[in-house]
Scaffold this motif. Structure first.
Motif, PDB file in Angstrom:
ATOM      1  N   ALA A  14      37.815 -72.245  -5.073  1.00 37.58           N
ATOM      2  CA  ALA A  14      37.762 -70.941  -5.739  1.00 37.58           C
ATOM      3  C   ALA A  14      37.351 -69.876  -4.735  1.00 37.58           C
ATOM      4  CB  ALA A  14      36.770 -70.982  -6.893  1.00 37.58           C
ATOM      5  N   THR A  15      37.783 -68.663  -4.979  1.00 38.96           N
ATOM      6  CA  THR A  15      37.425 -67.546  -4.109  1.00 38.96           C
ATOM      7  C   THR A  15      37.235 -66.299  -4.955  1.00 38.96           C
ATOM      8  OG1 THR A  15      38.079 -66.273  -2.168  1.00 38.96           O
ATOM      9  CG2 THR A  15      39.848 -66.979  -3.651  1.00 38.96           C
ATOM     10  N   GLY A  16      36.234 -65.511  -4.605  1.00 37.01           N
ATOM     11  CA  GLY A  16      35.904 -64.332  -5.395  1.00 37.01           C
ATOM     12  C   GLY A  16      36.439 -63.034  -4.838  1.00 37.01           C
ATOM     13  N   ASN A  17      37.219 -63.100  -3.754  1.00 38.65           N
ATOM     14  CA  ASN A  17      37.694 -61.869  -3.129  1.00 38.65           C
ATOM     15  C   ASN A  17      39.177 -61.601  -3.409  1.00 38.65           C
ATOM     16  OD1 ASN A  17      38.652 -63.982  -1.615  1.00 38.65           O
ATOM     17  ND2 ASN A  17      38.026 -63.178   0.375  1.00 38.65           N
ATOM     18  N   ARG A  18      39.730 -62.252  -4.457  1.00 42.05           N
ATOM     19  CA  ARG A  18      41.141 -62.058  -4.796  1.00 42.05           C
ATOM     20  C   ARG A  18      41.284 -61.318  -6.118  1.00 42.05           C
ATOM     21  NH1 ARG A  18      45.411 -66.625  -3.376  1.00 42.05           N
ATOM     22  NH2 ARG A  18      46.608 -64.690  -3.427  1.00 42.05           N
ATOM     23  N   TYR A  19      42.323 -60.520  -6.199  1.00 41.17           N
ATOM     24  CA  TYR A  19      42.671 -59.855  -7.443  1.00 41.17           C
ATOM     25  C   TYR A  19      43.102 -60.923  -8.447  1.00 41.17           C
ATOM     26  CZ  TYR A  19      44.910 -56.399 -10.509  1.00 41.17           C
ATOM     27  OH  TYR A  19      45.268 -55.607 -11.577  1.00 41.17           O
ATOM     28  N   GLN A  20      42.700 -60.758  -9.685  1.00 45.51           N
ATOM     29  CA  GLN A  20      42.942 -61.792 -10.669  1.00 45.51           C
ATOM     30  C   GLN A  20      43.900 -61.324 -11.765  1.00 45.51           C
ATOM     31  OE1 GLN A  20      41.822 -64.971 -10.676  1.00 45.51           O
ATOM     32  NE2 GLN A  20      40.807 -64.696  -8.714  1.00 45.51           N
ATOM     33  N   PRO A  21      45.209 -61.342 -11.504  1.00 46.64           N
ATOM     34  CA  PRO A  21      46.134 -61.106 -12.619  1.00 46.64           C
ATOM     35  C   PRO A  21      46.058 -62.294 -13.562  1.00 46.64           C
ATOM     36  CG  PRO A  21      47.339 -61.794 -10.676  1.00 46.64           C
ATOM     37  CD  PRO A  21      45.904 -61.685 -10.261  1.00 46.64           C
ATOM     38  N   VAL A  22      45.998 -62.038 -14.829  1.00 47.24           N
ATOM     39  CA  VAL A  22      45.784 -63.104 -15.812  1.00 47.24           C
ATOM     40  C   VAL A  22      47.075 -63.337 -16.578  1.00 47.24           C
ATOM     41  CG1 VAL A  22      44.482 -63.785 -17.856  1.00 47.24           C
ATOM     42  CG2 VAL A  22      43.327 -62.588 -15.990  1.00 47.24           C
TER      43      VAL A  22
END
Length: 792
Positions: free
Chosen positions: A583-591
């Protein structure tokens, strides 16, 4: 059935009055609807030589009526027989072009004539032109675009056939491409008829996986042969003239040979099979001149029947053509008969045949393990050759001189290695449209995600082909996820940069200077109101676990909310690998439309992508599946309770596909959860008797394990409510709708509480806006009903 009737009405196949007497598709809450109805982000597609940019705006969902189009389901394929296109195409709604390296360059809108659905944009190798396809009710046209003028022209009398080879093309040069078209002169389609289905097994082992949409009769064979037949056409994009190459056939692969010296084709031939899908049918591999003369038949690959689990066919397979002037041809041959159980010093070998393609091929390299991939380098002299030891999930890659000398191993690692993964070759496009591995001063350029315990920081390395050492040319900053796309000789780097709140945008870097080339903004601000945090912890045996803690916008610290755990199991042969964060927290998250994370907008805590590792010898890893699921679940719930966000009395578990299998097993073997959601899963492993997921043993080799992990056989133990959702036309191997139907019947027959929802026209994943909205509504309503505050 009720949803099916409504969908038929939407598709114009049933009077709406008939549908109105039955429940219709439901809509989720306003907050979730807002997210579902947000347009998709545009695709940013630089031209191969990096001078132009295509900005492609696509529909977010295919129309339900489009999924309901008349279709044939044959040999593992689903297609519209009128237009020869796959079902569920997502159309291009708007297309714009502009110069790439100027952020403020004027845009040129390309007019897309109506009617029809536009799709399959492809740049010509020099970026001066592009091709598009337009699907009409009775045709799938080929159009050519001029980049400078942003205008389109139709190629006359060409209707692309995408039944077997969806968008298959071979560029001879920037102005000429070979495509597959419906033959101009063909007879009428065979008429439907009824006949018995007959199959025979004459004492030969044939351990086939379970597949959907197989051929079932002589009539099916005739229909498949008629609709899959295509004609190779050489198309000049400047003059729009076409030339037929060879005769019509069941072509499924085209590859440019050398610098346009020819075309390597593969086409299916009889006999077909009623137990295998089309890609396992016999095939003829042929070499053609650009003028359409057949130069040589290279091989006839047999029907892939009787092949051992994880095995390959004997004889030549997997054919490649050099993208360089030498125009050599390559293929792989098994040295162990294709059987992984047979002891052998070498599994495979790579063969080469040079122009004028006479005589016999010669051996280039022998491999101790099974061939995995071949990637040609841009120097015309080398390739990156990879092999894989599937018994221990290990891979090796070699720098292979294509003539004369021995290869050198560059790197090796576990297939699921993340932290020490060397990356993959950076690719560039040649004038013939072929992608090759880029080199710099004789060394290989490698690009990778740069995973580490704190997340991912993509990198670009220069790897020495002499000793495998690396020099870092670029690495993304920690707060951003910036993936290298292209590296030029003047050391300018094109990247795609995103952050947690900024969608992907193109950036041009030159030394310390960075120029933003696009300005795509966040189109889902409501999602930014969700509080997301990556939480790490350990299970009882020390294996590292994690989940994304997703809190509702109105969450107040200290609240204990009803919670959904959403997960998907993964098998590992090493506890260290299982502990590596994915997992990474620095990516844009399109759902996506069916992402359960959206349920946080309805007030639920969601533990998203909770890791569920199953660790053990891959030859028998399923033996401990249930026990390790229980250990994972206990650790996840303990951590959630420690965080003080979850009411432990009101927790649900859910998953999709293998995750549904996991969730149902947890309900069958534990009392940890109040209810469950299982989407598109498989629950009776005796119906997938020749392996599933990482399991390579057959039912008869590991009967106790197959029975133990089948929650269908423990339906009487599932007393917590279970929501089952499945696509009506699920064609994923092993997860046929029957799996959910039979589990529902078992639960209903043993006193369980269950709800079964079948989505019309949908496959393994759900696509139409009506479907994804209804799935969100079903999940939210289910949680509301079963996670209510318990009575004291």
């Amino acid at each position: 059935m009720r949803l099916i009737c409504f969908a038929l009405a939407l598709a114009g196949l049933l009077p709406l009055a008939a549908a109105q007497t039955r429940p219709a598709y439901q809509q989720p809450s306003a907050a979730i609807r807002e997210v579902l109805d947000t347009p998709a982000l545009p695709r940013l597609l630089p031209s191969p030589e990096r001078s132009q940019l295509a900005i492609i705006e696509q529909a977010r969902y295919p129309a339900l009526a489009d999924l309901a189009r008349p279709q044939l389901r044959l040999a593992g394929l689903r297609f519209d027989p009128r237009s020869a296109t796959p079902i569920g195409l997502v159309g291009i709604e708007r297309l714009r072009l502009r110069a790439l390296r100027q952020a403020d360059a004027p845009e040129r809108s390309v007019t897309l004539p109506k009617p029809g659905l536009w799709h399959s944009f492809v740049w010509a190798p020099d970026g001066q032109r592009f091709v598009l396809e337009r699907r009409l009710d009775q045709a799938n046209e080929l159009w050519v675009g001029d980049t400078a003028s942003a205008t389109l022209q139709r190629v006359p009398k060409v209707n692309i056939n995408n039944v077997l080879a969806d968008g298959e093309q071979a560029w001879l040069n920037p102005e000429e491409v070979v495509v597959l078209s419906i033959p101009q002169r063909r007879s009428a389609a065979p008429h439907a008829s009824v006949a018995p289905m007959v199959q025979e097994s004459l004492g030969r082992n044939s351990p086939e996986r379970t597949h959907a949409d197989l051929l079932r009769s002589v009539q099916d064979e005739a229909l498949f042969e008629f609709h899959a037949q295509s004609q190779m056409l050489r198309v000049n994009l400047r003059s729009l003239r076409t030339q037929a190459l060879g005769s019509p056939g069941l072509y499924h692969s085209l590859t440019t040979v050398g610098e346009g010296q020819g075309v390597l084709s593969e086409r299916l031939v009889r006999p077909f099979s009623y137990t295998l899908i089309w890609s396992d049918f016999p095939s003829v591999v042929e070499l053609w001149s650009p003028e359409g003369k057949r130069l040589r038949e290279l091989a006839r690959t047999p029907l892939r029947q009787g092949v051992a689990i994880d095995g390959v066919i004997p004889g030549p397979r997997q054919f490649f053509a050099s993208p360089h002037k030498d125009a050599a041809l390559y293929w792989v041959e098994a040295l162990d008969g294709g059987n992984p159980a047979q002891r052998a010093a070498f599994r495979d070998r790579l063969m080469r045949l040079d122009p004028p393609y006479q005589g016999e091929a010669y051996e280039v390299q022998r491999m101790p393990y099974r061939f995995a991939r071949l990637r040609f380098a841009d120097d015309g002299q080398h390739a990156l050759l990879s092999e894989e030891d599937r018994s221990r999930a290990w891979t090796r890659s070699y720098w292979l001189p294509l003539r004369g000398t021995q290869s050198r191993m560059l790197f090796e690692h576990a297939v699921r290695e993340r932290y020490r993964h060397p990356g993959s070759p950076l690719l560039r496009t040649l004038p013939n449209g072929r992608l090759v591995a880029q080199t710099q001063q004789g060394d290989l350029l490698m690009v990778g995600p740069g995973a580490n315990p704190r997340g991912e920081r993509p990198f670009l390395d220069r790897m020495s082909v002499r000793d495998g050492s690396t020099a870092r040319l670029f690495q993304s900053a920690e707060q951003a996820y910036e993936m290298p796309l292209a590296w030029s000789e003047d050391r300018r780097l094109l990247t795609l940069r995103e952050t947690a709140t900024e969608p992907p945008n193109l950036v041009l870097r030159e030394g310390a200077q960075a120029q933003a080339l696009t300005r795509i903004s966040d189109n889902q601000p409501r999602l930014r109101k969700l509080r997301r945090e990556l939480v790490t912890f350990k299970r009882a045996d020390g294996v590292e676990l994690s989940f994304w803690l997703v809190l509702p916008p109105d969450y107040r610290d200290g609240e204990h909310r009803p919670t959904l755990v959403w997960a998907y199991p993964m098998e590992f042969n090493d506890a260290t690998l299982a502990s590596q964060l994915a997992a990474t927290g620095n990516r844009y998250q399109p759902v996506s439309g069916i992402n359960p994370q959206l349920l946080a907008l309805d007030g639920y805590v969601v533990l998203m992508d909770a890791t569920m590792p199953v660790v053990g010898d891959l030859r028998a890893v399923s033996d401990g599946f249930i026990e390790q699921l229980m250990m994972n679940a206990r650790a996840i719930l303990d951590k959630a309770e420690d965080l003080g966000v979850t009411d432990p009395r009101r927790v649900a578990v859910g998953g999709h596909s293998y995750g549904a299998f996991m969730a149902t097993n947890l309900l069958a073997h534990t009392k940890l959860f109040r209810c469950g959601i299982a989407r598109s899963g498989a629950y009776n492993r005796t119906l997938t008797p020749f392996g599933f997921q990482s399991e390579r043993r057959s039912l008869w080799d590991a009967k106790e394990t197959y029975l133990r992990v089948s929650p269908f056989l423990y339906a009487h133990q599932i007393k917590e409510p279970l929501l089952l959702i499945h696509g009506e036309y699920d064609n994923n191997p092993g997860t046929f709708p029957m799996q959910s139907e039979r589990l529902y019947q078992a639960l209903a027959g043993t006193g369980g509480s269950a709800r079964y929802v079948q989505l019309p026209f949908e496959g393994h994943g759900y696509q139409a806006r009506e479907s994804v909205g209804h799935v969100q509504w079903e999940m939210s309503q289910w949680l509301r009903s079963c996670l209510r505050e318990p009575k004291n």
